[in-house]
Design a protein around this motif. Structure first.
Motif, PDB file in Angstrom:
ATOM      1  N   ARG A  72     -23.261  38.663 -43.755  1.00 26.83           N
ATOM      2  CA  ARG A  72     -24.462  38.903 -44.561  1.00 26.83           C
ATOM      3  C   ARG A  72     -24.965  37.617 -45.208  1.00 26.83           C
ATOM      4  O   ARG A  72     -26.155  37.430 -45.375  1.00 26.83           O
ATOM      5  CB  ARG A  72     -24.210  39.977 -45.608  1.00 26.83           C
ATOM      6  CG  ARG A  72     -24.052  41.353 -44.957  1.00 26.83           C
ATOM      7  CD  ARG A  72     -24.226  42.517 -45.879  1.00 26.83           C
ATOM      8  NE  ARG A  72     -25.374  42.468 -46.744  1.00 26.83           N
ATOM      9  CZ  ARG A  72     -26.624  42.831 -46.399  1.00 26.83           C
ATOM     10  NH1 ARG A  72     -26.877  43.238 -45.176  1.00 26.83           N
ATOM     11  NH2 ARG A  72     -27.609  42.787 -47.276  1.00 26.83           N
ATOM     12  N   LYS A  73     -24.071  36.724 -45.560  1.00 29.08           N
ATOM     13  CA  LYS A  73     -24.482  35.450 -46.172  1.00 29.08           C
ATOM     14  C   LYS A  73     -25.055  34.483 -45.135  1.00 29.08           C
ATOM     15  O   LYS A  73     -25.867  33.627 -45.470  1.00 29.08           O
ATOM     16  CB  LYS A  73     -23.307  34.841 -46.933  1.00 29.08           C
ATOM     17  CG  LYS A  73     -23.009  35.667 -48.176  1.00 29.08           C
ATOM     18  CD  LYS A  73     -21.754  35.267 -48.874  1.00 29.08           C
ATOM     19  CE  LYS A  73     -21.572  36.172 -50.074  1.00 29.08           C
ATOM     20  NZ  LYS A  73     -20.276  36.087 -50.665  1.00 29.08           N
ATOM     21  N   ILE A  74     -24.652  34.637 -43.895  1.00 27.27           N
ATOM     22  CA  ILE A  74     -25.200  33.821 -42.814  1.00 27.27           C
ATOM     23  C   ILE A  74     -26.567  34.350 -42.378  1.00 27.27           C
ATOM     24  O   ILE A  74     -27.457  33.586 -42.034  1.00 27.27           O
ATOM     25  CB  ILE A  74     -24.232  33.789 -41.610  1.00 27.27           C
ATOM     26  CG1 ILE A  74     -22.948  33.045 -41.987  1.00 27.27           C
ATOM     27  CG2 ILE A  74     -24.890  33.148 -40.395  1.00 27.27           C
ATOM     28  CD1 ILE A  74     -21.850  33.169 -40.954  1.00 27.27           C
ATOM     29  N   LEU A  75     -26.733  35.660 -42.411  1.00 23.70           N
ATOM     30  CA  LEU A  75     -27.963  36.292 -41.927  1.00 23.70           C
ATOM     31  C   LEU A  75     -29.023  36.480 -43.012  1.00 23.70           C
ATOM     32  O   LEU A  75     -29.910  37.317 -42.870  1.00 23.70           O
ATOM     33  CB  LEU A  75     -27.639  37.648 -41.293  1.00 23.70           C
ATOM     34  CG  LEU A  75     -26.787  37.605 -40.031  1.00 23.70           C
ATOM     35  CD1 LEU A  75     -26.497  39.021 -39.532  1.00 23.70           C
ATOM     36  CD2 LEU A  75     -27.465  36.790 -38.951  1.00 23.70           C
ATOM     37  N   VAL A  76     -28.950  35.707 -44.063  1.00 24.86           N
ATOM     38  CA  VAL A  76     -29.962  35.780 -45.121  1.00 24.86           C
ATOM     39  C   VAL A  76     -31.297  35.314 -44.535  1.00 24.86           C
ATOM     40  O   VAL A  76     -31.369  34.307 -43.836  1.00 24.86           O
ATOM     41  CB  VAL A  76     -29.554  34.908 -46.334  1.00 24.86           C
ATOM     42  CG1 VAL A  76     -30.691  34.768 -47.325  1.00 24.86           C
ATOM     43  CG2 VAL A  76     -28.337  35.508 -46.999  1.00 24.86           C
ATOM     44  N   GLU A  77     -32.336  36.065 -44.814  1.00 27.32           N
ATOM     45  CA  GLU A  77     -33.652  35.783 -44.242  1.00 27.32           C
ATOM     46  C   GLU A  77     -34.220  34.428 -44.679  1.00 27.32           C
ATOM     47  O   GLU A  77     -34.757  33.678 -43.877  1.00 27.32           O
ATOM     48  CB  GLU A  77     -34.612  36.909 -44.634  1.00 27.32           C
ATOM     49  CG  GLU A  77     -35.925  36.866 -43.926  1.00 27.32           C
ATOM     50  CD  GLU A  77     -36.755  38.101 -44.191  1.00 27.32           C
ATOM     51  OE1 GLU A  77     -37.670  38.341 -43.400  1.00 27.32           O
ATOM     52  OE2 GLU A  77     -36.501  38.818 -45.183  1.00 27.32           O
ATOM     53  N   ASN A  78     -34.071  34.089 -45.949  1.00 32.03           N
ATOM     54  CA  ASN A  78     -34.614  32.838 -46.483  1.00 32.03           C
ATOM     55  C   ASN A  78     -33.613  31.703 -46.215  1.00 32.03           C
ATOM     56  O   ASN A  78     -32.509  31.693 -46.758  1.00 32.03           O
ATOM     57  CB  ASN A  78     -34.856  32.976 -47.982  1.00 32.03           C
ATOM     58  CG  ASN A  78     -35.469  31.758 -48.603  1.00 32.03           C
ATOM     59  OD1 ASN A  78     -35.388  30.656 -48.084  1.00 32.03           O
ATOM     60  ND2 ASN A  78     -36.092  31.957 -49.751  1.00 32.03           N
ATOM     61  N   PRO A  79     -33.983  30.713 -45.386  1.00 34.37           N
ATOM     62  CA  PRO A  79     -33.050  29.628 -45.050  1.00 34.37           C
ATOM     63  C   PRO A  79     -32.509  28.861 -46.255  1.00 34.37           C
ATOM     64  O   PRO A  79     -31.378  28.406 -46.227  1.00 34.37           O
ATOM     65  CB  PRO A  79     -33.886  28.701 -44.161  1.00 34.37           C
ATOM     66  CG  PRO A  79     -34.982  29.555 -43.636  1.00 34.37           C
ATOM     67  CD  PRO A  79     -35.262  30.584 -44.700  1.00 34.37           C
TER      68      PRO A  79
END
Length: 104
Positions: free
Chosen positions: A43-50
Protein backbone atom coordinates in the motif's frame (compact mmCIF):
# COMPACT_ATOMS: atom_id res chain seq x y z
CA UNK A 1 5.79 -12.01 -2.81
CA UNK A 2 3.88 -11.62 -6.04
CA UNK A 3 0.94 -9.35 -6.52
CA UNK A 4 -1.28 -9.02 -9.53
CA UNK A 5 -3.11 -5.74 -9.37
CA UNK A 6 -6.88 -6.11 -9.67
CA UNK A 7 -7.28 -3.11 -11.96
CA UNK A 8 -6.53 -2.68 -15.65
CA UNK A 9 -5.27 0.88 -15.35
CA UNK A 10 -4.67 3.17 -12.36
CA UNK A 11 -7.45 5.55 -13.34
CA UNK A 12 -10.28 6.82 -11.18
CA UNK A 13 -12.68 5.73 -13.95
CA UNK A 14 -11.68 2.11 -13.27
CA UNK A 15 -14.01 0.78 -10.55
CA UNK A 16 -11.40 -1.61 -9.07
CA UNK A 17 -8.82 1.17 -8.80
CA UNK A 18 -11.32 3.59 -7.25
CA UNK A 19 -12.34 0.90 -4.75
CA UNK A 20 -8.66 0.37 -3.83
CA UNK A 21 -8.09 4.12 -3.39
CA UNK A 22 -11.14 4.45 -1.16
CA UNK A 23 -10.26 1.22 0.71
CA UNK A 24 -13.55 -0.41 -0.28
CA UNK A 25 -11.93 -3.52 -1.72
CA UNK A 26 -9.36 -4.47 0.93
CA UNK A 27 -11.61 -7.22 2.24
CA UNK A 28 -11.70 -8.86 -1.23
CA UNK A 29 -9.20 -10.89 -3.23
CA UNK A 30 -6.31 -10.41 -3.92
CA UNK A 31 -5.83 -8.23 -0.82
CA UNK A 32 -7.16 -10.90 1.56
CA UNK A 33 -4.46 -13.31 0.35
CA UNK A 34 -1.68 -11.01 1.55
CA UNK A 35 -0.39 -10.78 5.13
CA UNK A 36 -0.68 -7.52 7.06
CA UNK A 37 3.04 -6.62 6.95
CA UNK A 38 3.40 -7.24 3.23
CA UNK A 39 0.09 -5.47 2.52
CA UNK A 40 1.37 -2.50 4.49
CA UNK A 41 4.42 -2.29 2.23
CA UNK A 42 2.41 -2.77 -0.96
CA UNK A 43 0.00 0.00 0.00
CA UNK A 44 2.90 2.38 0.66
CA UNK A 45 4.41 1.57 -2.73
CA UNK A 46 1.10 1.95 -4.58
CA UNK A 47 0.34 5.44 -3.26
CA UNK A 48 -1.17 7.48 -6.08
CA UNK A 49 0.80 10.68 -5.36
CA UNK A 50 4.50 10.07 -6.19
CA UNK A 51 5.68 12.58 -3.59
CA UNK A 52 3.93 10.54 -0.87
CA UNK A 53 4.98 7.14 -2.25
CA UNK A 54 7.65 5.13 -0.40
CA UNK A 55 11.22 5.67 -1.60
CA UNK A 56 13.65 2.79 -2.22
CA UNK A 57 15.31 3.58 1.10
CA UNK A 58 11.98 3.37 2.93
CA UNK A 59 11.14 0.13 1.14
CA UNK A 60 14.46 -1.42 2.20
CA UNK A 61 13.83 -0.36 5.81
CA UNK A 62 10.23 -1.64 5.93
CA UNK A 63 9.64 -4.30 8.59
CA UNK A 64 8.31 -6.86 6.06
CA UNK A 65 11.42 -6.74 3.90
CA UNK A 66 13.73 -6.83 6.93
CA UNK A 67 11.82 -9.86 8.24
CA UNK A 68 11.97 -11.59 4.83
CA UNK A 69 15.73 -11.05 4.55
CA UNK A 70 16.31 -12.35 8.06
CA UNK A 71 14.18 -15.44 7.36
CA UNK A 72 16.05 -16.16 4.14
CA UNK A 73 19.39 -15.82 5.89
CA UNK A 74 18.31 -18.06 8.78
CA UNK A 75 16.95 -20.64 6.34
CA UNK A 76 20.10 -20.57 4.24
CA UNK A 77 22.25 -21.36 7.26
CA UNK A 78 20.24 -24.47 8.12
CA UNK A 79 21.43 -27.95 7.13
CA UNK A 80 18.62 -28.21 4.55
CA UNK A 81 20.51 -25.94 2.19
CA UNK A 82 24.12 -26.97 2.75
CA UNK A 83 24.12 -28.91 -0.50
CA UNK A 84 22.40 -26.24 -2.60
CA UNK A 85 25.01 -23.76 -3.89
CA UNK A 86 22.45 -21.87 -5.96
CA UNK A 87 20.34 -21.15 -2.88
CA UNK A 88 23.43 -20.14 -0.88
CA UNK A 89 24.43 -17.63 -3.57
CA UNK A 90 20.92 -16.16 -3.60
CA UNK A 91 20.67 -15.98 0.18
CA UNK A 92 24.11 -14.40 0.53
CA UNK A 93 23.08 -11.74 -1.98
CA UNK A 94 20.45 -10.61 0.52
CA UNK A 95 22.97 -9.57 3.15
CA UNK A 96 23.31 -5.82 3.83
CA UNK A 97 27.00 -5.91 2.84
CA UNK A 98 26.16 -7.23 -0.62
CA UNK A 99 23.11 -5.01 -1.08
CA UNK A 100 25.36 -1.95 -0.97
CA UNK A 101 27.24 -3.22 -4.03
CA UNK A 102 24.17 -3.96 -6.17
CA UNK A 103 23.10 -1.50 -8.87
CA UNK A 104 19.81 0.20 -8.11
Amino acid sequence: LFVELPWDQPLRECKEYEDYCTKKSLDLSPWTKIGNKSLSLIRKILVENPSQRYTMSQIKDHRWLAKSEASALNYSSSSHNDSNPSFKRHASSLTPENAAHKPT
